[in-house]
Design a protein around this motif. Structure first.
Motif, mmCIF file in Angstrom:
data_model
loop_
_atom_site.group_PDB
_atom_site.id
_atom_site.type_symbol
_atom_site.label_atom_id
_atom_site.label_comp_id
_atom_site.label_asym_id
_atom_site.label_seq_id
_atom_site.Cartn_x
_atom_site.Cartn_y
_atom_site.Cartn_z
ATOM 1 N N SER A 109 0.834 -1.202 0.000
ATOM 2 C CA SER A 109 0.000 0.000 0.000
ATOM 3 C C SER A 109 0.868 1.251 0.000
ATOM 4 O O SER A 109 0.546 2.241 -0.657
ATOM 5 N N GLU A 132 -9.811 -2.375 2.473
ATOM 6 C CA GLU A 132 -9.219 -2.891 3.711
ATOM 7 C C GLU A 132 -9.115 -1.857 4.798
ATOM 8 O O GLU A 132 -9.128 -2.182 5.967
ATOM 9 N N ASP A 178 -7.065 -2.009 -3.667
ATOM 10 C CA ASP A 178 -6.310 -2.538 -2.523
ATOM 11 C C ASP A 178 -7.282 -3.211 -1.553
ATOM 12 O O ASP A 178 -7.948 -2.538 -0.796
HETATM 13 MG MG LIG Z 1 -1.988 -2.754 2.387
#
Ligand SMILES: [Mg+2]
Ligand SMILES: Nc1ncnc2c1ncn2[C@@H]1O[C@H](COP(=O)(O)OP(=O)(O)OP(=O)(O)O)[C@@H](O)[C@H]1O
Ligand SMILES: [Zn+2]
Length: 310
Positions: A109, A132, A178
């Motif tokens: 990330s 997330e 993500d």
């Molecule tokens: Mg991540």
């Protein structure tokens, strides 16, 4: 056998689908990779065909002469991170789908957010979609990296149908997903992270990237066990596969190209995780030799390649 009709067995490694369970996958020969998942009325096969039809515009595509297709090197966009550009084969290509895989917490990330920072600084439209983390968590990471200008947009969403709508309407130039394991499509019966969801959502994203001519990066977690589908089965679906690896106890990280439809896979990028994010390491050999005993006599240096363990 009514129940058997509602579930199927999938190989977690390669996505092979079968009506019965296998100890060893007939396709990729891995052992103990089969998981049972619900299937919704032959949706998966129909879904892919339907999407490809839709994304290729409303009319029937016509064959074109190869010489009438132009691609110039400047169709590539720099990520502003030299090490990443090199691994990508010279920057990002419009209309491509890139998978960034790696162990939990390795910095996927962070790397992609830094890329977003640079691309948005260059005035391009970038959309970071997280399934997330909350907006606050992303902001916290962003604050480590620097002060962002206005063109980077954030979205917390996991429903791919909504994402599809947003991308079709806004057409950002670069999109980050993500992670792929959190995304789901309503018409797939299995849970997010399952083989059929991951396969289906990736296929939709591929069609969106090609159809809208935008670059989509997807983050994929690598897990050895558990219900989450490993990104390995996605390798053949996407254009480019990068793996971010590192040592849990050292701050350096290595980005490797495993597959690249637009460049060589012989390049690596080396980074160091710092307080302000990932810093590029321009002279990796010097960096990695740091810490060896000074002035020791009779030194032998040996380079070896660690086997790729996933
Ligand atoms: Mg991540
Ligand atoms: N202030 C900090 N200084 C140095 N390193 C940090 C700092 N904050 C976080 N990190 C590093 O960043 C890592 C997390 O990075 P990131 O969230 O980008 O990884 P990820 O691969 O996306 O993880 P996940 O699998 O959870 O999505 C941590 O494991 C830690 O090593
Ligand atoms: Zn398999």
């Amino acid at each position: 056998m009514a129940k058997a009709k509602n579930t199927a067995f999938f190989c977690k490694e390669c996505g092979y689908e079968s009506a019965k369970w296998f100890g060893q996958c007939p396709a990729c020969k891995e052992w103990n990779t089969f998981v049972e998942e619900p299937v919704g009325k032959s949706k998966s096969a129909k879904g892919i065909a339907g999407i490809s039809h839709r994304a290729e515009a409303s009319s029937v595509p016509v064959p074109v002469e190869i010489n009438s297709v132009s691609f110039e090197e400047n169709d590539r966009t720099s990520t502003g991170i030299t090490e990443l550009d090199r691994v990508l084969g010279g920057g990002i290509v419009a209309g491509s789908l890139v998978l960034v895989g790696g162990d939990p917490g390795i910095g996927k990330s962070t790397l992609l957010l830094q890329m977003c920072y640079n691309i948005s600084e260059a005035g391009r439209d970038v959309l970071y979609i997280s399934g997330e983390e909350s907006l606050k968590q992303i902001k916290l990471r962003a604050d480590r990296i620097g002060r962002f200008n206005g063109t980077l947009k954030l979205l917390c969403e996991t429903n791919l149908d909504n994402i599809e709508d947003i991308l079709t309407r806004n057409k950002p130039e670069v999109v980050i997903i993500d992670s792929i394991q959190t995304m789901y499509k309503d018409d797939v019966a299995a849970a997010p992270g399952s083989v059929s969801q991951v396969r289906e959502t990736t296929s939709v994203l591929m069609q969106l990237a090609k159809g809208l001519n935008i670059t989509i990066f997807i983050v994929g977690h690598v897990t050895k066990e558990g219900t989450v589908a490993g990104p390995r089965m996605l390798e053949h679906m996407v254009d480019t596969v990068l793996y971010f690896e590192g040592d849990r106890y050292a701050s350096y990280r290595i980005l490797r190209g495993v597959k690249n439809r637009f460049g060589s896979t012989n390049e690596i990028g080396v980074f160091e995780m710092q307080q302000s994010g990932l810093a590029e390491v321009e002279n990796p050999s010097e960096y990695m030799l740091n810490g060896r005993p000074e002035n020791a006599s009779g030194q032998l240096l040996c380079a070896f390649l660690k086997e790729h363990v996933l």
